[in-house]
Design a protein around this motif. Structure first.
Motif, PDB file in Angstrom:
ATOM      1  N   LEU A 225       0.835  -1.198   0.000  1.00 41.63           N
ATOM      2  CA  LEU A 225       0.000   0.000   0.000  1.00 41.63           C
ATOM      3  C   LEU A 225       0.876   1.257   0.000  1.00 41.63           C
ATOM      4  O   LEU A 225       2.033   1.213   0.412  1.00 41.63           O
ATOM      5  CB  LEU A 225      -0.895   0.000   1.237  1.00 41.63           C
ATOM      6  N   PRO A 226       0.328   2.400  -0.420  1.00 32.18           N
ATOM      7  CA  PRO A 226       1.108   3.651  -0.372  1.00 32.18           C
ATOM      8  C   PRO A 226       1.473   4.029   1.062  1.00 32.18           C
ATOM      9  O   PRO A 226       0.780   3.657   2.017  1.00 32.18           O
ATOM     10  CB  PRO A 226       0.154   4.682  -0.978  1.00 32.18           C
ATOM     11  N   ALA A 227       2.535   4.805   1.214  1.00 30.05           N
ATOM     12  CA  ALA A 227       3.055   5.154   2.539  1.00 30.05           C
ATOM     13  C   ALA A 227       2.005   5.837   3.410  1.00 30.05           C
ATOM     14  O   ALA A 227       1.892   5.547   4.601  1.00 30.05           O
ATOM     15  CB  ALA A 227       4.285   6.046   2.395  1.00 30.05           C
ATOM     16  N   HIS A 228       1.202   6.746   2.826  1.00 30.24           N
ATOM     17  CA  HIS A 228       0.232   7.472   3.643  1.00 30.24           C
ATOM     18  C   HIS A 228      -0.881   6.552   4.136  1.00 30.24           C
ATOM     19  O   HIS A 228      -1.451   6.769   5.204  1.00 30.24           O
ATOM     20  CB  HIS A 228      -0.341   8.669   2.880  1.00 30.24           C
ATOM     21  N   VAL A 229      -1.168   5.495   3.376  1.00 30.80           N
ATOM     22  CA  VAL A 229      -2.185   4.534   3.801  1.00 30.80           C
ATOM     23  C   VAL A 229      -1.627   3.625   4.897  1.00 30.80           C
ATOM     24  O   VAL A 229      -2.302   3.326   5.884  1.00 30.80           O
ATOM     25  CB  VAL A 229      -2.697   3.712   2.606  1.00 30.80           C
ATOM     26  N   VAL A 230      -0.388   3.185   4.725  1.00 26.94           N
ATOM     27  CA  VAL A 230       0.266   2.395   5.776  1.00 26.94           C
ATOM     28  C   VAL A 230       0.276   3.185   7.080  1.00 26.94           C
ATOM     29  O   VAL A 230      -0.053   2.659   8.157  1.00 26.94           O
ATOM     30  CB  VAL A 230       1.696   2.016   5.357  1.00 26.94           C
ATOM     31  N   ASP A 231       0.623   4.458   7.003  1.00 28.84           N
ATOM     32  CA  ASP A 231       0.682   5.325   8.186  1.00 28.84           C
ATOM     33  C   ASP A 231      -0.652   5.362   8.918  1.00 28.84           C
ATOM     34  O   ASP A 231      -0.732   5.108  10.126  1.00 28.84           O
ATOM     35  CB  ASP A 231       1.094   6.734   7.746  1.00 28.84           C
ATOM     36  N   LEU A 264      13.197   6.063  -1.794  1.00 27.38           N
ATOM     37  CA  LEU A 264      14.630   5.808  -1.668  1.00 27.38           C
ATOM     38  C   LEU A 264      15.053   4.557  -2.447  1.00 27.38           C
ATOM     39  O   LEU A 264      16.011   3.877  -2.094  1.00 27.38           O
ATOM     40  CB  LEU A 264      15.016   5.635  -0.187  1.00 27.38           C
ATOM     41  N   GLY A 265      14.312   4.252  -3.509  1.00 30.40           N
ATOM     42  CA  GLY A 265      14.642   3.090  -4.325  1.00 30.40           C
ATOM     43  C   GLY A 265      14.330   1.762  -3.664  1.00 30.40           C
ATOM     44  O   GLY A 265      14.825   0.724  -4.109  1.00 30.40           O
ATOM     45  N   LEU A 266      13.478   1.758  -2.619  1.00 30.16           N
ATOM     46  CA  LEU A 266      13.191   0.537  -1.875  1.00 30.16           C
ATOM     47  C   LEU A 266      11.950  -0.156  -2.420  1.00 30.16           C
ATOM     48  O   LEU A 266      10.976   0.485  -2.799  1.00 30.16           O
ATOM     49  CB  LEU A 266      12.970   0.863  -0.395  1.00 30.16           C
ATOM     50  N   GLU A 267      11.997  -1.484  -2.446  1.00 27.22           N
ATOM     51  CA  GLU A 267      10.821  -2.275  -2.777  1.00 27.22           C
ATOM     52  C   GLU A 267       9.890  -2.332  -1.563  1.00 27.22           C
ATOM     53  O   GLU A 267      10.321  -2.082  -0.433  1.00 27.22           O
ATOM     54  CB  GLU A 267      11.251  -3.694  -3.179  1.00 27.22           C
ATOM     55  N   PRO A 268       8.606  -2.661  -1.748  1.00 27.51           N
ATOM     56  CA  PRO A 268       7.699  -2.786  -0.604  1.00 27.51           C
ATOM     57  C   PRO A 268       8.226  -3.757   0.449  1.00 27.51           C
ATOM     58  O   PRO A 268       8.571  -4.893   0.145  1.00 27.51           O
ATOM     59  CB  PRO A 268       6.402  -3.307  -1.238  1.00 27.51           C
ATOM     60  N   GLY A 269       8.346  -3.256   1.682  1.00 25.78           N
ATOM     61  CA  GLY A 269       8.838  -4.077   2.782  1.00 25.78           C
ATOM     62  C   GLY A 269      10.344  -4.074   2.942  1.00 25.78           C
ATOM     63  O   GLY A 269      10.858  -4.517   3.978  1.00 25.78           O
ATOM     64  N   GLU A 270      11.072  -3.567   1.955  1.00 29.83           N
ATOM     65  CA  GLU A 270      12.542  -3.572   2.026  1.00 29.83           C
ATOM     66  C   GLU A 270      13.018  -2.582   3.091  1.00 29.83           C
ATOM     67  O   GLU A 270      12.519  -1.458   3.181  1.00 29.83           O
ATOM     68  CB  GLU A 270      13.139  -3.219   0.677  1.00 29.83           C
ATOM     69  N   VAL A 271      14.005  -3.003   3.887  1.00 29.06           N
ATOM     70  CA  VAL A 271      14.483  -2.222   5.031  1.00 29.06           C
ATOM     71  C   VAL A 271      15.816  -1.571   4.687  1.00 29.06           C
ATOM     72  O   VAL A 271      16.716  -2.213   4.141  1.00 29.06           O
ATOM     73  CB  VAL A 271      14.648  -3.110   6.284  1.00 29.06           C
ATOM     74  N   SER A 272      15.919  -0.288   5.032  1.00 26.38           N
ATOM     75  CA  SER A 272      17.175   0.442   4.852  1.00 26.38           C
ATOM     76  C   SER A 272      17.505   1.164   6.155  1.00 26.38           C
ATOM     77  O   SER A 272      16.647   1.842   6.731  1.00 26.38           O
ATOM     78  CB  SER A 272      17.041   1.457   3.719  1.00 26.38           C
ATOM     79  N   VAL A 273      18.735   1.006   6.621  1.00 24.58           N
ATOM     80  CA  VAL A 273      19.167   1.667   7.849  1.00 24.58           C
ATOM     81  C   VAL A 273      20.229   2.695   7.483  1.00 24.58           C
ATOM     82  O   VAL A 273      21.245   2.356   6.868  1.00 24.58           O
ATOM     83  CB  VAL A 273      19.735   0.663   8.862  1.00 24.58           C
ATOM     84  N   GLY A 274      19.988   3.957   7.805  1.00 25.29           N
ATOM     85  CA  GLY A 274      20.926   4.996   7.436  1.00 25.29           C
ATOM     86  C   GLY A 274      20.674   6.276   8.187  1.00 25.29           C
ATOM     87  O   GLY A 274      20.016   6.279   9.242  1.00 25.29           O
ATOM     88  N   PRO A 275      21.148   7.398   7.661  1.00 24.48           N
ATOM     89  CA  PRO A 275      20.986   8.689   8.345  1.00 24.48           C
ATOM     90  C   PRO A 275      19.522   9.070   8.564  1.00 24.48           C
ATOM     91  O   PRO A 275      19.205   9.817   9.497  1.00 24.48           O
ATOM     92  CB  PRO A 275      21.675   9.679   7.391  1.00 24.48           C
ATOM     93  N   SER A 276      18.627   8.576   7.718  1.00 29.94           N
ATOM     94  CA  SER A 276      17.205   8.887   7.861  1.00 29.94           C
ATOM     95  C   SER A 276      16.502   7.993   8.864  1.00 29.94           C
ATOM     96  O   SER A 276      15.293   8.107   9.053  1.00 29.94           O
ATOM     97  CB  SER A 276      16.491   8.763   6.499  1.00 29.94           C
ATOM     98  N   GLY A 283       4.353   0.592  -1.356  1.00 31.04           N
ATOM     99  CA  GLY A 283       3.932   0.615  -2.751  1.00 31.04           C
ATOM    100  C   GLY A 283       4.170   1.957  -3.415  1.00 31.04           C
ATOM    101  O   GLY A 283       4.352   2.035  -4.637  1.00 31.04           O
ATOM    102  N   ARG A 284       4.152   3.030  -2.620  1.00 31.25           N
ATOM    103  CA  ARG A 284       4.483   4.368  -3.127  1.00 31.25           C
ATOM    104  C   ARG A 284       5.025   5.179  -1.975  1.00 31.25           C
ATOM    105  O   ARG A 284       4.331   5.429  -0.992  1.00 31.25           O
ATOM    106  CB  ARG A 284       3.250   5.047  -3.738  1.00 31.25           C
ATOM    107  N   GLY A 285       6.292   5.590  -2.048  1.00 27.04           N
ATOM    108  CA  GLY A 285       6.936   6.278  -0.942  1.00 27.04           C
ATOM    109  C   GLY A 285       7.497   5.273   0.050  1.00 27.04           C
ATOM    110  O   GLY A 285       7.613   4.075  -0.222  1.00 27.04           O
TER     111      GLY A 285
END
Length: 319
Positions: A225-231, A264-276, A283-285
């Motif tokens: 789902l899009p980021a705003h819907v997940v939120d 940030l180039g991430l697929e749905p569910g993909e985890v990235s750990v960084g400065p953010s 699905g979007r965002g």
């Protein structure tokens, strides 16, 4: 017992309610000019790791006030119906009691049963109106008092209060505010009924939506789902039943997340750990995780969890 606020004779009340959200209404009625003669609540239940028997929040408040507490397995039981008749109450205010009131009980109080419901009826009829309003992205909600009838939250409405939904509100935040403003509405409604000045109006035929109970399975995050819907879905099930996903085969509970404008180039569910922070693709965002709770462990900041979990490149939540 003195007169109600308008100078009219007080009403004899049976208060029906169970969870914490119903306690402000009981408190308000105990402080009003009306007389709460007994409380109806759900039976004691086993909860927690020790499976200890616990009373409902309403039962505990009633105990402290020295009120008789009725806890039938079902309000259809003949014994309860006989008790209700013997109480000879004028009205039965209801706030999240948790069981259907049978037709045999509806007409026993002279002024019926007056339900405080946490939505702007006819929107979100059902057990979880606050959660569904948040998950749907509503900007405004509220509470209504209405006369209980056999249909699901279909009765005529006495009064309404509105409440804006903030961009970071959780269901717990919103319900906490509605419980307080709704308690004032309930007392005002009973004052109006006692004075004979309040006539309920039928609900509109248009704008009906349903809010069924949300089960644990419904609170699983769909990362497609899009980021705003997940939120808003996560906030809608916080604190109960609580949002969750899976990580390496185990359940991971999630606190509220923060939607971010880019993926940030991430697929749905993909985890990235960084400065953010700890960011998850959707699905979007993408969203930034706040607090998480691994299975069998305590709640901790997502950054602390990630230091221990060490997500590999491309590894996903919910896989």
């Amino acid at each position: 017992m003195g007169p109600a606020r308008g100078g009219e004779p007080p009403l004899r009340l049976l208060f029906a309610g169970t969870p914490e959200a119903a306690v402000p209404s009981l408190e308000a009625l105990l402080g009003s000019g009306h007389e709460v003669v007994a409380v109806l609540t759900r039976p004691d239940a086993r909860s927690g790791r020790g499976r200890k028997v616990s009373r409902s929040p309403v039962a505990e408040r009633a105990d402290a006030a020295g009120l008789p507490v009725l806890q039938p397995r079902s309000p259809r039981e003949p014994e309860f119906l006989a008790q209700l008749a013997d109480l000879a109450v004028d009205c039965a205010p209801v706030v999240a009691y948790g069981a259907l009131v049978p037709p045999a009980a509806l007409d026993l109080p002279a002024h019926g049963w007056v339900n405080l419901h946490f939505s702007l009826l006819p929107a979100w009829r059902g057990a979880a109106p606050v959660q569904h309003a948040l998950m749907a992205g509503d900007e405004v909600t509220g509470a209504c008092t209405f006369r209980l009838e056999q249909g699901l939250d279909t009765g005529p409405v006495f009064g309404v209060v509105t409440e804006p939904i903030g961009p970071r509100d959780t269901a717990g935040d919103l319900l906490g505010r509605l419980a307080v403003s709704g308690a004032r509405l309930l007392v005002a409604t009973l004052d109006g009924i006692a004075a004979g000045t309040l006539v309920p109006r039928p609900q509109p035929a248009d704008g009906v939506s349903l809010a069924p109970r949300i089960e644990t399975a419904d609170a699983r995050v769909d990362w497609a789902l899009p980021a705003h819907v997940v939120d808003r879905r996560v906030r809608g099930v916080t604190p109960a039943p609580g949002a969750w996903t899976t990580w390496r085969g185990d359940r991971l509970r999630l606190g509220p997340v923060e939607p971010l404008p880019t993926a940030l180039g991430l697929e749905p569910g993909e985890v990235s750990v960084g400065p953010s922070g700890v960011v998850v693709g959707t699905g979007r965002g993408s969203v930034r995780l706040g607090e998480v709770q691994p299975a069998g462990k305590r709640v901790l900041p997502a950054a602390d969890w990630a230091r221990g979990a060490r997500p590999a490149p491309g590894e996903r939540l919910g896989a």
